[in-house]
Enzyme design. Sequence first.
Site, short mmCIF file in Angstrom:
data_model
loop_
_atom_site.label_atom_id
_atom_site.label_comp_id
_atom_site.label_asym_id
_atom_site.label_seq_id
_atom_site.Cartn_x
_atom_site.Cartn_y
_atom_site.Cartn_z
N GLU A 54 0.84 -1.22 0.00
CA GLU A 54 0.00 0.00 0.00
C GLU A 54 0.87 1.26 0.00
O GLU A 54 0.56 2.24 -0.66
CB GLU A 54 -0.96 0.01 1.19
N TYR A 66 -1.14 -7.67 -11.38
CA TYR A 66 -0.22 -7.60 -10.24
C TYR A 66 1.09 -8.34 -10.50
O TYR A 66 2.17 -7.74 -10.54
CB TYR A 66 -0.87 -8.22 -8.99
#
Length: 603
Positions: A308, A393
């Site tokens: 994050e 990803y």
Amino acid sequence: MGACLALLWSCGSKNQEAAKVTFAQDVHSYARPAEARSTHLELDLKVDFEKKVLSGTATHTIAGAKEIVFDTKGLKIAKTEAAGEDRQFRETKFQLGAVDKILGAPLAVTLPEGAKYVRVTYETSPDAIALQWLAPELTAGKKAPYLFTQGQPIYTRTWIPIQDSPGIRITYRAKIQTQPNFFAVMSATNDQKTMVPTGKYEFDMQQAIPPYLMALAVGELQFRPVGGRTGVYTEKPVLDAAAKEFVDLEDMVKAAEKLYGAYRWERYDVLICPPGFPIGGMENPRLTFATPTIIAGDRSLVSLISHELAHSWSGNLVTNATWSDFWLNEGFTVYVERRIQEELYGKQRSEMEFAVEIAELKEEMAKLPAKDQMLYVDLKGRDPEEGVTLVPYIKGALMLRALEEEVGRERWDAFVRGYFDKFAFQSITTAQFEEELKAKFPELKLNVKEWIYQPGLPASTPKIDSYLLSQVDAQLAKFQKGEAMETKEWVAQQWLHFLRGLPESLTAAQMAKLDATYKFTQSGNSEILDAWLVLAIRHKYAAADAALDKFLSSVGRQKFLKPLYTELAKTPDGKARAKAFYAKYKGNYHPIAAGAIGGIVGD
Ligand SMILES: [Zn+2]
């Protein structure tokens, strides 16, 4: 090569600010930013826990003329007003178009001559997908209700009338009125003091962000600093454990800065949400929202936070222009996450985590249609959620790793840093990335187009060897032969690899023996417990039934729920159990997760 590149057009507005910007065509937004767009938003909202609605006004500063189109979904529009520089608002006409199941409805507002501001008075619907309203019993404190938002990919339009395209960046200010003794936080400057007695909070976000990063949470929150510019917000019962788990937060920011340049969002805080949070983490700027399932007590799952944090560069600073370009956000972020992990915990751990993810990618990719195995995914007429697989990803990160291996780490690091600088606070397309790469490395041999526009993993895929995982494989071979295993000092990822590598022929008796030795059913590590419970369902290990019930009732993270419900649904008996669990616990799940699980159990 087969896939169409996003069309670009220049903004035709006379407005200076707008003229510099180009917008990619976004099939998931009704906005026509080249004609009129929002540059700044002022929100003034009241939080009503009883009715489960937000109501108030959204005032947009406008660049453009004649008509502006916003995205909405399920919003009740009371009136629209426009004003010039003098901010004297007068009612103006609006039209709410037909509702599309995925996109919602366009809100077209007429702009009178000289209009500078548009104000929309509205109310959200109680089933707005971006808003999760938690009853007190679903929080850690159990005394007060809780609200949090999830905007990505196209849910912000369910709580704000907004041009909901990642290519249209805005700054914002907000006034949030909640009840006394509640603490409101946003993806903006936050007051770290505890609750304001009036329940009135003000926020300011001066950096232009894409709309999916608008975020709000309200609850009985407390704050604890863990470093000079880092800290944790959460409910009191979780505060100590969270602060302990995240002691490395400041070092993470420093490690990322060393690699990719200054952190540009001032503070980096983490909000630990209640267990119903549907995803692992959401990179809301200045304030990451995260699931409490990463608190393992041994910092083994903190890579999620480095992920994050990495989004502060890849995603929040340089943003995918459309959801087809999602890999620009996530592939870069997984790559950067690996590099932060390497800086902090060494190459062995970082390579091991990458190897585990690559194994997961291969498993998922085997089940995906070819069109979804490309980095640039065609999402026309589809829900952008369908593009959220491990492909953007992990395949994305693998391509960047292949680039690093070809040009060398030093040159590659300089490129990535330069890329973040050049496109800072901009939203870009895959085609722009390709151009940049070509300009900086004209001699490049890697077939980037094959990676981006072809399915599968190219022959140029880097080999990621993990010494730590090969240790586990050796012990798995011993297990197969019934010999004693050596598992001393194994870390969580090794245990996960072990559980996933257990043979299909595993019996409930063997599981009981493993459980007696390694205490999997009691594991405080959510990743390990989840993998173990999948095995318990598959091999009918009834001793874990109570743990399964508790897990399904209290955890809302889709990553964990989906494999459990999917495993249950494989047999008729299991499917009946799955339906019963779902009926009992769907109220505990976020609407996004509930929808996904409903699909699995056939509800
Ligand atoms: Zn991410």
